[in-house]
Design an enzyme around this catalytic site. Structure first.
Site, PDB file in Angstrom:
ATOM      1  N   CYS A  19       0.849  -1.187   0.000  1.00  0.00           N
ATOM      2  CA  CYS A  19       0.000   0.000   0.000  1.00  0.00           C
ATOM      3  C   CYS A  19       0.894   1.251   0.000  1.00  0.00           C
ATOM      4  O   CYS A  19       1.886   1.274   0.717  1.00  0.00           O
ATOM      5  CB  CYS A  19      -0.878  -0.045   1.248  1.00  0.00           C
ATOM      6  SG  CYS A  19      -2.089   1.269   1.309  1.00  0.00           S
ATOM      7  N   PRO A  20       0.604   2.256  -0.795  1.00  0.00           N
ATOM      8  CA  PRO A  20      -0.600   2.424  -1.612  1.00  0.00           C
ATOM      9  C   PRO A  20      -0.438   2.027  -3.076  1.00  0.00           C
ATOM     10  O   PRO A  20      -1.303   2.326  -3.892  1.00  0.00           O
ATOM     11  CB  PRO A  20      -0.856   3.931  -1.511  1.00  0.00           C
ATOM     12  CG  PRO A  20       0.537   4.502  -1.543  1.00  0.00           C
ATOM     13  CD  PRO A  20       1.387   3.491  -0.760  1.00  0.00           C
TER      14      PRO A  20
END
Length: 80
Positions: A19-20
């Site tokens: 992430c992200p």
């Protein structure tokens, strides 16, 4: 029960990304698709399922299916 086969127009492999990045790459890939086309996204980040669900809600794109295969998360997203 009938098994519905989803035919994706594009595959995005986000294996190993944290992430992200899966969301960033998914957003970019979806922008390149035409309305109604389907993106298959594969991720290994455990945060991907809730992230993709939230992203689909926020963007109006449809999450058709979310499954787990071989310790990978597989998402089918339909462009709005």
């Amino acid at each position: 029960m009938e098994v519905v086969v989803i035919k994706e127009d594009q595959v995005l492999d986000c294996t190993g990304l944290l992430c992200p990045m899966p969301i960033v790459k998914t957003s970019k890939a979806m922008k390149e698709l035409q309305s109604g086309e389907i993106l298959k996204m594969i991720a290994t980040d455990a945060g991907s399922p809730p992230d993709i669900e939230a992203w689909a809600r926020q963007t109006g794109n449809e999450l058709l299916r979310s499954t787990t295969e071989d310790n990978k998360f597989v998402f089918y997203l339909k462009k709005a």
